[in-house]
Design a protein around this motif. Structure first.
Motif, mmCIF file in Angstrom:
data_model
loop_
_atom_site.group_PDB
_atom_site.id
_atom_site.type_symbol
_atom_site.label_atom_id
_atom_site.label_comp_id
_atom_site.label_asym_id
_atom_site.label_seq_id
_atom_site.Cartn_x
_atom_site.Cartn_y
_atom_site.Cartn_z
ATOM 1 N N ALA A 44 81.200 27.772 25.119
ATOM 2 C CA ALA A 44 80.093 28.688 24.834
ATOM 3 C C ALA A 44 79.229 28.905 26.070
ATOM 4 N N ARG A 60 77.734 41.388 24.129
ATOM 5 C CA ARG A 60 78.130 41.959 22.834
ATOM 6 C C ARG A 60 79.426 42.746 22.944
ATOM 7 N N PRO A 65 79.469 40.498 17.848
ATOM 8 C CA PRO A 65 78.823 39.549 16.942
ATOM 9 C C PRO A 65 79.615 39.294 15.660
ATOM 10 N N ARG A 69 80.661 35.604 14.417
ATOM 11 C CA ARG A 69 80.266 35.089 13.100
ATOM 12 C C ARG A 69 81.487 34.690 12.288
ATOM 13 N N VAL A 72 82.589 31.251 13.332
ATOM 14 C CA VAL A 72 81.779 30.172 12.760
ATOM 15 C C VAL A 72 82.440 29.649 11.490
ATOM 16 N N ALA A 73 82.855 30.579 10.618
ATOM 17 C CA ALA A 73 83.437 30.174 9.340
ATOM 18 C C ALA A 73 84.895 29.746 9.488
ATOM 19 N N VAL A 76 85.541 25.930 10.336
ATOM 20 C CA VAL A 76 85.397 25.043 9.182
ATOM 21 C C VAL A 76 86.582 25.222 8.250
ATOM 22 N N THR A 123 84.305 26.316 15.673
ATOM 23 C CA THR A 123 83.009 26.432 14.997
ATOM 24 C C THR A 123 81.863 26.173 15.961
ATOM 25 N N VAL A 124 81.976 25.103 16.763
ATOM 26 C CA VAL A 124 80.874 24.759 17.668
ATOM 27 C C VAL A 124 80.642 25.879 18.680
ATOM 28 N N VAL A 127 79.121 28.926 16.897
ATOM 29 C CA VAL A 127 77.723 28.707 16.490
ATOM 30 C C VAL A 127 76.813 28.796 17.703
ATOM 31 N N MET A 128 77.233 28.168 18.826
ATOM 32 C CA MET A 128 76.391 28.191 20.023
ATOM 33 C C MET A 128 76.183 29.617 20.521
ATOM 34 N N ALA A 130 76.512 32.394 18.759
ATOM 35 C CA ALA A 130 75.768 33.167 17.757
ATOM 36 C C ALA A 130 74.287 32.818 17.801
ATOM 37 N N VAL A 131 73.971 31.516 17.956
ATOM 38 C CA VAL A 131 72.565 31.106 17.998
ATOM 39 C C VAL A 131 71.900 31.675 19.250
ATOM 40 N N PHE A 132 72.635 31.608 20.375
ATOM 41 C CA PHE A 132 72.059 32.172 21.604
ATOM 42 C C PHE A 132 71.814 33.668 21.445
ATOM 43 N N ALA A 134 71.236 35.266 18.700
ATOM 44 C CA ALA A 134 70.121 35.473 17.779
ATOM 45 C C ALA A 134 68.795 35.300 18.505
ATOM 46 N N LEU B 47 68.333 27.133 24.996
ATOM 47 C CA LEU B 47 67.743 27.623 23.747
ATOM 48 C C LEU B 47 66.222 27.476 23.763
ATOM 49 N N VAL B 135 80.883 19.018 11.011
ATOM 50 C CA VAL B 135 81.186 20.425 11.298
ATOM 51 C C VAL B 135 80.485 21.323 10.287
ATOM 52 N N ILE B 138 76.901 21.697 11.323
ATOM 53 C CA ILE B 138 76.752 22.676 12.409
ATOM 54 C C ILE B 138 76.885 24.085 11.871
ATOM 55 N N PHE B 139 77.886 24.281 10.993
ATOM 56 C CA PHE B 139 78.120 25.580 10.349
ATOM 57 C C PHE B 139 76.862 26.038 9.604
ATOM 58 N N GLY B 142 73.983 26.824 11.977
ATOM 59 C CA GLY B 142 74.229 28.095 12.657
ATOM 60 C C GLY B 142 73.947 29.271 11.745
ATOM 61 N N VAL B 145 70.212 29.742 11.274
ATOM 62 C CA VAL B 145 69.544 30.393 12.413
ATOM 63 C C VAL B 145 69.854 31.883 12.434
ATOM 64 N N ILE B 146 71.131 32.226 12.174
ATOM 65 C CA ILE B 146 71.512 33.641 12.181
ATOM 66 C C ILE B 146 70.735 34.396 11.111
ATOM 67 N N LEU B 149 66.818 34.532 12.161
ATOM 68 C CA LEU B 149 66.499 35.425 13.279
ATOM 69 C C LEU B 149 67.176 36.780 13.120
ATOM 70 N N GLY B 151 69.941 38.064 13.872
ATOM 71 C CA GLY B 151 70.821 38.603 14.894
ATOM 72 C C GLY B 151 70.248 39.812 15.607
#
Lengths: 147, 166
Positions: A44, A60, A65, A69, A72-73, A76, A123-124, A127-128, A130-132, A134, B47, B135, B138-139, B142, B145-146, B149, B151
Protein backbone atom coordinates in the motif's frame (compact mmCIF):
# COMPACT_ATOMS: atom_id res chain seq x y z
CA UNK A 1 3.60 19.36 -7.19
CA UNK A 2 4.43 19.78 -10.84
CA UNK A 3 7.72 21.56 -10.24
CA UNK A 4 9.21 18.95 -7.87
CA UNK A 5 11.14 17.26 -10.61
CA UNK A 6 13.63 15.36 -8.40
CA UNK A 7 10.85 14.19 -6.09
CA UNK A 8 8.85 12.83 -9.02
CA UNK A 9 11.80 11.01 -10.55
CA UNK A 10 12.88 9.50 -7.21
CA UNK A 11 9.32 8.43 -6.41
CA UNK A 12 9.02 6.75 -9.81
CA UNK A 13 12.31 4.95 -9.26
CA UNK A 14 11.33 3.78 -5.77
CA UNK A 15 7.90 2.38 -6.57
CA UNK A 16 8.91 -0.85 -8.38
CA UNK A 17 11.43 -1.90 -5.68
CA UNK A 18 8.83 -1.20 -2.97
CA UNK A 19 6.27 -3.42 -4.70
CA UNK A 20 8.85 -6.12 -5.37
CA UNK A 21 9.92 -6.02 -1.73
CA UNK A 22 6.27 -6.32 -0.65
CA UNK A 23 5.91 -9.45 -2.78
CA UNK A 24 9.15 -10.82 -1.32
CA UNK A 25 7.87 -10.23 2.22
CA UNK A 26 4.54 -11.83 1.27
CA UNK A 27 5.91 -15.04 -0.20
CA UNK A 28 9.05 -15.33 1.92
CA UNK A 29 7.01 -15.18 5.13
CA UNK A 30 7.33 -18.97 5.51
CA UNK A 31 11.11 -18.72 5.71
CA UNK A 32 11.90 -15.37 7.29
CA UNK A 33 10.16 -12.59 9.16
CA UNK A 34 7.15 -11.15 7.40
CA UNK A 35 3.81 -12.27 6.07
CA UNK A 36 0.54 -10.92 4.78
CA UNK A 37 0.16 -8.10 7.31
CA UNK A 38 3.56 -6.54 6.68
CA UNK A 39 3.47 -7.19 2.92
CA UNK A 40 0.04 -5.59 2.61
CA UNK A 41 1.21 -2.43 4.33
CA UNK A 42 4.40 -2.21 2.23
CA UNK A 43 2.43 -2.76 -0.97
CA UNK A 44 0.00 0.00 0.00
CA UNK A 45 2.93 2.33 0.70
CA UNK A 46 3.84 2.28 -3.00
CA UNK A 47 0.34 3.53 -3.90
CA UNK A 48 0.35 6.12 -1.12
CA UNK A 49 3.73 7.43 -2.28
CA UNK A 50 2.30 7.72 -5.77
CA UNK A 51 -0.68 9.70 -4.47
CA UNK A 52 1.51 11.97 -2.34
CA UNK A 53 3.71 12.94 -5.26
CA UNK A 54 1.36 12.78 -8.26
CA UNK A 55 -1.94 13.62 -6.59
CA UNK A 56 -5.05 11.71 -5.58
CA UNK A 57 -6.65 11.85 -9.03
CA UNK A 58 -3.70 9.99 -10.55
CA UNK A 59 -4.06 7.32 -7.86
CA UNK A 60 -7.77 7.01 -8.63
CA UNK A 61 -6.90 6.32 -12.27
CA UNK A 62 -4.36 3.63 -11.29
CA UNK A 63 -6.43 2.07 -8.50
CA UNK A 64 -10.14 2.80 -9.01
CA UNK A 65 -11.86 3.12 -5.60
CA UNK A 66 -14.46 0.49 -6.53
CA UNK A 67 -11.74 -2.10 -7.16
CA UNK A 68 -9.91 -1.18 -3.94
CA UNK A 69 -13.13 -1.55 -1.95
CA UNK A 70 -13.78 -4.91 -3.60
CA UNK A 71 -10.25 -5.98 -2.55
CA UNK A 72 -11.08 -5.18 1.08
CA UNK A 73 -13.85 -7.79 1.03
CA UNK A 74 -12.16 -10.28 -1.32
CA UNK A 75 -9.22 -10.85 1.03
CA UNK A 76 -11.47 -11.80 3.93
CA UNK A 77 -13.49 -13.94 1.53
CA UNK A 78 -10.35 -15.78 0.39
CA UNK A 79 -9.31 -16.47 3.99
CA UNK A 80 -12.78 -17.55 5.15
CA UNK A 81 -13.30 -19.46 1.90
CA UNK A 82 -10.15 -21.53 2.50
CA UNK A 83 -11.56 -22.43 5.88
CA UNK A 84 -14.96 -23.23 4.42
CA UNK A 85 -13.37 -25.48 1.79
CA UNK A 86 -11.68 -27.66 4.38
CA UNK A 87 -14.92 -27.60 6.37
CA UNK A 88 -16.89 -29.05 3.45
CA UNK A 89 -14.11 -31.58 2.78
CA UNK A 90 -14.99 -33.10 6.15
CA UNK A 91 -12.12 -31.63 8.18
CA UNK A 92 -12.17 -28.92 10.81
CA UNK A 93 -12.65 -25.30 9.72
CA UNK A 94 -9.26 -23.91 8.62
CA UNK A 95 -7.60 -27.34 8.79
CA UNK A 96 -5.41 -27.00 5.70
CA UNK A 97 -4.56 -30.70 5.45
CA UNK A 98 -7.87 -30.98 3.57
CA UNK A 99 -6.28 -29.03 0.68
CA UNK A 100 -4.11 -32.02 -0.35
CA UNK A 101 -4.22 -35.82 -0.36
CA UNK A 102 -3.98 -37.59 2.98
CA UNK A 103 -0.34 -38.59 2.35
CA UNK A 104 0.59 -34.98 1.40
CA UNK A 105 -0.79 -33.27 4.51
CA UNK A 106 2.29 -31.03 4.79
CA UNK A 107 1.79 -29.82 1.21
CA UNK A 108 -1.80 -28.95 2.13
CA UNK A 109 -0.51 -26.90 5.05
CA UNK A 110 1.87 -25.03 2.74
CA UNK A 111 -0.92 -24.28 0.26
CA UNK A 112 -3.29 -23.26 3.03
CA UNK A 113 -0.78 -20.86 4.57
CA UNK A 114 -0.07 -19.39 1.12
CA UNK A 115 -3.80 -18.83 0.49
CA UNK A 116 -4.67 -17.29 3.83
CA UNK A 117 -1.57 -15.07 3.78
CA UNK A 118 -2.61 -13.90 0.31
CA UNK A 119 -6.05 -13.09 1.74
CA UNK A 120 -4.49 -11.18 4.63
CA UNK A 121 -2.19 -9.24 2.28
CA UNK A 122 -5.04 -8.33 -0.10
CA UNK A 123 -7.29 -7.07 2.68
CA UNK A 124 -4.56 -5.14 4.50
CA UNK A 125 -3.26 -3.47 1.33
CA UNK A 126 -6.77 -2.55 0.14
CA UNK A 127 -7.82 -1.21 3.55
CA UNK A 128 -4.68 0.94 3.78
CA UNK A 129 -5.18 2.38 0.28
CA UNK A 130 -8.92 2.91 0.88
CA UNK A 131 -8.36 4.61 4.25
CA UNK A 132 -5.70 6.86 2.76
CA UNK A 133 -8.03 7.74 -0.13
CA UNK A 134 -10.83 8.52 2.33
CA UNK A 135 -8.59 10.86 4.32
CA UNK A 136 -6.94 12.50 1.33
CA UNK A 137 -10.25 13.10 -0.47
CA UNK A 138 -11.49 15.29 2.38
CA UNK A 139 -8.34 17.33 2.82
CA UNK A 140 -8.06 20.52 0.82
CA UNK A 141 -5.14 20.71 -1.58
CA UNK A 142 -2.04 21.49 0.50
CA UNK A 143 0.08 24.31 -0.85
CA UNK A 144 3.86 24.17 -0.54
CA UNK A 145 3.83 27.34 1.54
CA UNK A 146 1.65 25.72 4.23
CA UNK A 147 4.48 23.57 5.53
CA UNK B 1 8.72 19.98 27.28
CA UNK B 2 5.58 21.49 25.75
CA UNK B 3 4.63 21.12 22.12
CA UNK B 4 1.58 22.70 20.57
CA UNK B 5 2.66 22.15 16.98
CA UNK B 6 0.97 18.89 15.99
CA UNK B 7 3.30 18.37 13.02
CA UNK B 8 6.21 18.02 15.44
CA UNK B 9 4.12 15.70 17.65
CA UNK B 10 3.32 13.43 14.70
CA UNK B 11 6.97 13.31 13.65
CA UNK B 12 8.09 12.54 17.21
CA UNK B 13 5.57 9.70 17.53
CA UNK B 14 6.92 8.29 14.26
CA UNK B 15 10.47 8.45 15.61
CA UNK B 16 9.32 6.79 18.84
CA UNK B 17 7.67 4.03 16.84
CA UNK B 18 10.86 3.41 14.85
CA UNK B 19 12.87 3.30 18.07
CA UNK B 20 10.52 0.75 19.62
CA UNK B 21 10.86 -1.30 16.43
CA UNK B 22 14.61 -1.50 17.01
CA UNK B 23 13.85 -2.42 20.63
CA UNK B 24 11.78 -5.38 19.35
CA UNK B 25 14.68 -6.43 17.12
CA UNK B 26 16.96 -6.38 20.17
CA UNK B 27 14.41 -8.67 21.89
CA UNK B 28 14.47 -11.13 18.96
CA UNK B 29 10.87 -10.37 17.95
CA UNK B 30 11.64 -9.53 14.30
CA UNK B 31 8.10 -10.13 13.06
CA UNK B 32 6.70 -7.65 15.58
CA UNK B 33 9.48 -5.17 14.79
CA UNK B 34 8.67 -5.44 11.09
CA UNK B 35 5.01 -4.67 11.74
CA UNK B 36 5.86 -1.79 14.07
CA UNK B 37 8.20 -0.22 11.52
CA UNK B 38 5.74 -0.60 8.63
CA UNK B 39 2.49 0.29 10.41
CA UNK B 40 3.55 2.43 13.38
CA UNK B 41 6.31 4.47 11.80
CA UNK B 42 5.07 4.38 8.19
CA UNK B 43 1.33 4.30 7.59
CA UNK B 44 0.24 5.80 10.94
CA UNK B 45 2.44 8.84 10.42
CA UNK B 46 1.02 9.38 6.92
CA UNK B 47 -2.57 9.00 8.20
CA UNK B 48 -1.87 11.37 11.09
CA UNK B 49 -0.54 13.95 8.62
CA UNK B 50 -3.68 13.38 6.52
CA UNK B 51 -5.83 14.00 9.59
CA UNK B 52 -3.86 17.15 10.34
CA UNK B 53 -4.50 18.43 6.85
CA UNK B 54 -8.25 18.06 7.48
CA UNK B 55 -8.20 19.66 10.94
CA UNK B 56 -5.48 22.06 12.11
CA UNK B 57 -1.77 22.16 12.88
CA UNK B 58 -1.85 23.75 16.33
CA UNK B 59 -3.28 22.24 19.50
CA UNK B 60 -5.81 24.34 21.43
CA UNK B 61 -4.60 25.47 24.87
CA UNK B 62 -6.09 23.29 27.64
CA UNK B 63 -9.14 24.78 29.37
CA UNK B 64 -9.05 22.72 32.57
CA UNK B 65 -6.44 21.99 35.21
CA UNK B 66 -3.71 19.45 34.42
CA UNK B 67 -3.51 18.11 38.01
CA UNK B 68 -5.90 15.16 37.55
CA UNK B 69 -4.37 13.80 34.31
CA UNK B 70 -0.92 14.14 35.85
CA UNK B 71 -2.05 12.17 38.93
CA UNK B 72 -3.57 9.41 36.75
CA UNK B 73 -0.33 9.12 34.74
CA UNK B 74 1.73 9.05 37.94
CA UNK B 75 -0.40 6.33 39.57
CA UNK B 76 -0.57 4.18 36.42
CA UNK B 77 3.15 4.53 35.79
CA UNK B 78 3.93 3.68 39.40
CA UNK B 79 1.69 0.59 39.27
CA UNK B 80 3.41 -0.57 36.05
CA UNK B 81 6.88 -0.06 37.53
CA UNK B 82 5.79 -1.94 40.68
CA UNK B 83 4.53 -4.79 38.47
CA UNK B 84 7.82 -4.99 36.55
CA UNK B 85 9.63 -5.88 39.76
CA UNK B 86 7.87 -9.28 39.81
CA UNK B 87 8.59 -10.14 36.15
CA UNK B 88 11.09 -12.94 35.46
CA UNK B 89 14.47 -11.79 34.09
CA UNK B 90 14.71 -11.14 30.32
CA UNK B 91 15.35 -14.35 28.37
CA UNK B 92 14.65 -16.72 31.28
CA UNK B 93 13.72 -20.23 30.10
CA UNK B 94 11.64 -21.33 33.09
CA UNK B 95 8.89 -18.71 32.71
CA UNK B 96 5.26 -19.83 32.30
CA UNK B 97 5.12 -18.38 28.79
CA UNK B 98 8.04 -20.59 27.67
CA UNK B 99 6.62 -23.75 29.22
CA UNK B 100 2.94 -23.61 28.27
CA UNK B 101 2.34 -24.38 24.56
CA UNK B 102 5.53 -22.96 23.06
CA UNK B 103 7.65 -26.17 23.37
CA UNK B 104 4.84 -28.13 21.72
CA UNK B 105 4.70 -25.74 18.76
CA UNK B 106 8.48 -25.86 18.37
CA UNK B 107 8.43 -29.65 18.49
CA UNK B 108 5.47 -30.23 16.17
CA UNK B 109 6.02 -27.54 13.50
CA UNK B 110 8.83 -29.32 11.56
CA UNK B 111 6.76 -32.49 11.07
CA UNK B 112 3.23 -31.09 10.83
CA UNK B 113 3.63 -27.79 8.98
CA UNK B 114 7.27 -27.89 7.80
CA UNK B 115 7.88 -24.15 7.41
CA UNK B 116 11.13 -22.74 8.82
CA UNK B 117 9.45 -19.68 10.37
CA UNK B 118 7.51 -21.05 13.36
CA UNK B 119 5.84 -17.65 13.85
CA UNK B 120 4.16 -18.07 10.45
CA UNK B 121 3.13 -21.66 11.28
CA UNK B 122 1.49 -20.53 14.52
CA UNK B 123 -0.04 -17.38 13.02
CA UNK B 124 -1.49 -18.93 9.88
CA UNK B 125 -2.15 -22.54 10.84
CA UNK B 126 -2.27 -23.37 14.55
CA UNK B 127 -3.90 -20.04 15.37
CA UNK B 128 -5.68 -19.63 12.04
CA UNK B 129 -8.90 -18.67 13.81
CA UNK B 130 -7.21 -15.81 15.67
CA UNK B 131 -5.69 -14.48 12.47
CA UNK B 132 -9.04 -14.69 10.68
CA UNK B 133 -10.44 -12.60 13.54
CA UNK B 134 -7.64 -10.07 13.09
CA UNK B 135 -8.32 -9.79 9.36
CA UNK B 136 -12.04 -9.30 10.07
CA UNK B 137 -11.11 -6.54 12.55
CA UNK B 138 -9.03 -4.77 9.87
CA UNK B 139 -11.88 -5.28 7.38
CA UNK B 140 -14.43 -3.81 9.81
CA UNK B 141 -12.19 -0.88 10.72
CA UNK B 142 -11.55 -0.13 7.05
CA UNK B 143 -15.25 -0.28 6.18
CA UNK B 144 -16.05 1.98 9.16
CA UNK B 145 -13.53 4.61 8.02
CA UNK B 146 -14.79 4.46 4.43
CA UNK B 147 -18.39 4.87 5.60
CA UNK B 148 -17.54 7.70 8.03
CA UNK B 149 -15.41 9.72 5.63
CA UNK B 150 -17.51 8.62 2.65
CA UNK B 151 -14.61 8.34 0.26
CA UNK B 152 -14.57 10.63 -2.73
CA UNK B 153 -18.21 11.48 -3.24
CA UNK B 154 -18.49 14.02 -0.40
CA UNK B 155 -16.96 17.14 -1.98
CA UNK B 156 -18.79 16.53 -5.24
CA UNK B 157 -22.10 16.26 -3.44
CA UNK B 158 -21.45 19.54 -1.65
CA UNK B 159 -20.90 21.20 -5.00
CA UNK B 160 -24.18 19.78 -6.22
CA UNK B 161 -25.92 21.10 -3.10
CA UNK B 162 -24.52 24.55 -3.75
CA UNK B 163 -25.70 24.39 -7.32
CA UNK B 164 -29.14 23.31 -6.16
CA UNK B 165 -29.28 26.17 -3.65
CA UNK B 166 -28.29 28.79 -6.19
Amino acid sequence: MDHHFILRVVAKMLMPPIMLYALYVQFHGDFGPGGGFQAGVIFAVAFILYALVFGLDSLRRVAPPAIVRAGVALGVLLYAGTGAYSFFKGKNYLDYSALADADHAVGGQHLGILLVEAGVGLTVASVMIAVFMAFAARAPEIKDTDW
Amino acid sequence: MKLRNLFAVVMLSGVFSLLSASLFVAMDAVDVAFTEAAVGAGISTVLMLGTMAITRQEEKPAQHSRALPFLVVLVTGGALLYGTADLPPFGALDTPVQQHVAPEYIERTPTEIDVPNIVTAILASYRGYDTLGEVVVIFTAGIAVIVLLHGSSRPRRREEDEEAES
